[in-house]
Design a protein around this motif. Structure first.
Motif, mmCIF file in Angstrom:
data_model
loop_
_atom_site.group_PDB
_atom_site.id
_atom_site.type_symbol
_atom_site.label_atom_id
_atom_site.label_comp_id
_atom_site.label_asym_id
_atom_site.label_seq_id
_atom_site.Cartn_x
_atom_site.Cartn_y
_atom_site.Cartn_z
ATOM 1 N N ARG A 103 46.388 74.526 21.875
ATOM 2 C CA ARG A 103 47.290 74.426 20.729
ATOM 3 C C ARG A 103 48.544 75.275 20.962
ATOM 4 O O ARG A 103 49.648 74.876 20.588
ATOM 5 C CB ARG A 103 46.566 74.869 19.459
ATOM 6 C CG ARG A 103 47.415 74.757 18.184
ATOM 7 C CD ARG A 103 47.913 73.340 17.951
ATOM 8 N NE ARG A 103 48.677 73.228 16.705
ATOM 9 C CZ ARG A 103 49.534 72.249 16.449
ATOM 10 N NH1 ARG A 103 49.763 71.296 17.353
ATOM 11 N NH2 ARG A 103 50.159 72.210 15.289
ATOM 12 N N PHE A 104 48.370 76.427 21.593
ATOM 13 C CA PHE A 104 49.535 77.245 21.930
ATOM 14 C C PHE A 104 50.518 76.449 22.798
ATOM 15 O O PHE A 104 51.732 76.473 22.564
ATOM 16 C CB PHE A 104 49.122 78.504 22.704
ATOM 17 C CG PHE A 104 48.242 79.456 21.960
ATOM 18 C CD1 PHE A 104 48.131 79.433 20.571
ATOM 19 C CD2 PHE A 104 47.510 80.412 22.656
ATOM 20 C CE1 PHE A 104 47.322 80.323 19.896
ATOM 21 C CE2 PHE A 104 46.698 81.310 21.992
ATOM 22 C CZ PHE A 104 46.592 81.266 20.619
ATOM 23 N N PRO A 113 53.786 73.802 13.685
ATOM 24 C CA PRO A 113 52.520 74.196 13.052
ATOM 25 C C PRO A 113 52.342 73.536 11.690
ATOM 26 O O PRO A 113 53.324 73.222 11.007
ATOM 27 C CB PRO A 113 52.656 75.715 12.915
ATOM 28 C CG PRO A 113 53.749 76.111 13.843
ATOM 29 C CD PRO A 113 54.671 74.942 13.923
ATOM 30 N N ASP A 117 47.040 75.419 10.904
ATOM 31 C CA ASP A 117 47.217 76.378 11.991
ATOM 32 C C ASP A 117 47.014 77.805 11.495
ATOM 33 O O ASP A 117 47.362 78.151 10.367
ATOM 34 C CB ASP A 117 48.618 76.243 12.588
ATOM 35 C CG ASP A 117 48.719 75.109 13.587
ATOM 36 O OD1 ASP A 117 48.139 75.246 14.685
ATOM 37 O OD2 ASP A 117 49.353 74.085 13.267
ATOM 38 N N ASN A 121 49.596 81.052 15.448
ATOM 39 C CA ASN A 121 50.306 79.843 15.860
ATOM 40 C C ASN A 121 51.691 79.763 15.209
ATOM 41 O O ASN A 121 52.664 79.343 15.846
ATOM 42 C CB ASN A 121 49.492 78.596 15.488
ATOM 43 C CG ASN A 121 48.220 78.470 16.285
ATOM 44 O OD1 ASN A 121 47.946 79.290 17.163
ATOM 45 N ND2 ASN A 121 47.420 77.476 15.982
#
Length: 322
Positions: A103-104, A113, A117, A121
């Motif tokens: 996800r990063f 985001p 999130d 994030n």
């Protein structure tokens, strides 16, 4: 243990501090509060006492205020994530780490985001935006490559912890060179100094060797000063602990061996710098600046350990707060 760790390591490079250091601490704490990255009073106090802003001001002594703020926030973000990797249930869950870190990467590649999130994030999206406003696309793509390497190192360390083993020296060094974030922060140094290493130097084998030695110096300095906390927390990704287990050394001798290895690396860096060929006037000036960046990181990192309380506690972090 604290007495042994205070004996000092060899660091011949001058200590410097950014002229904007007095306003940096306030910014650093406000940024963390803005994104709720330390939601409990205890966590916030621990972050405040760590004094990451002093590390940033020492590692990036010559840059302007806005670049320094961004460089500092990258440091804060990575240290916060590093604690989650090392001191929470995540430390032995490589698959879970991989999901979070994917996800990063999505966010750094431009994904926005959502409400689902976690705070870290949203903080990362802020850093992406502020960095992209001042960085070239070429530099950012290289930074992203280094960020992915850092994430890979975190996952590899978690996998080794999950196996319940102490890695051999080669495995330890392979993981540590990425998980310590050295390549990532040398790249951030380029950004902070409005500078980007040319391809001819980036790909040169001698420059790669200079970088590798610098990364080892940063990692082993950290390992000596963080050994006590990592022994208390049961971590194994530390040169002192690896030498203690694999060579059956008493801890005081493992610390001494680690310090000696660190000091020899510093001397090898100096020797390699002295043997560098000339690449032509313009490239020599560029390389000298990059070497200065490495020296600033080494001295800034070394001096910070006498100012931070980060390695005094091995308390477990709760994932629910993040």
């Amino acid at each position: 243990m604290p007495q042994l760790l205070s004996s000092g390591l060899y660091c011949p490079f001058p200590s410097q501090i950014n002229k904007h250091v007095d306003v940096l601490e306030k910014h650093a704490l406000e940024w963390v509060l803005r994104f709720n990255l330390q939601p409990s009073k205890t966590a916030y106090q621990r972050f405040s006492k760590s004094k990451f802003f002093l590390l940033a001001a020492s590692a990036y002594p010559d840059c302007g205020l806005e670049e320094l703020k961004i460089g500092n926030d990258w440091l804060s973000w990575v240290f916060i994530w590093d604690d989650l990797c090392d001191m929470s249930e995540f430390k032995k869950q490589p698959a879970a780490l991989k999901v979070f870190q994917q996800r990063f990467i999505e966010i750094l590649r431009g994904a926005e985001p959502t409400k689902q999130d976690i705070p870290i994030n949203h903080a990362l999206a802020d850093l992406r935006q502020r960095t992209r406003e001042r960085a070239s696309e070429k530099w950012f793509n290289y930074f992203l490559h280094c960020f992915e390497q850092y994430c890979h190192g975190c996952v590899e360390e978690a996998a080794i912890r999950a196996e319940g083993i102490v890695p051999n020296i080669n495995t330890y060094m392979k993981c540590r060179r990425f998980s310590v974030g050295g390549y990532l922060f040398l790249t951030v140094s380029e950004f902070c100094n409005n500078y980007m290493l040319s391809d001819i130097l980036r790909n040169h084998k001698t420059v790669k060797q200079l970088e590798l030695i610098t990364i080892d110096i940063l990692a082993w300095c950290n390992d000596v000063f963080s050994a006590s906390r990592e022994i208390d927390s049961g971590d194994v990704h530390n040169l002192v602990i690896v030498l203690h287990h694999l060579h059956k050394l008493p801890l005081n001798k493992a610390i001494k061996r680690s310090a000696d290895m660190h000091d020899q690396k510093v001397k090898s860096l100096i020797n390699l710098e002295a043997s560098l060929p000339s690449f032509g006037e313009d490239i020599d000036v560029e390389l000298a600046k990059y070497i200065s960046i490495m020296h600033s990181w080494i001295s800034g990192n070394f001096n910070w350990y006498s100012l931070t309380s980060r390695y005094e506690s091995a308390e477990k972090l709760e994932l629910i707060n993040f």
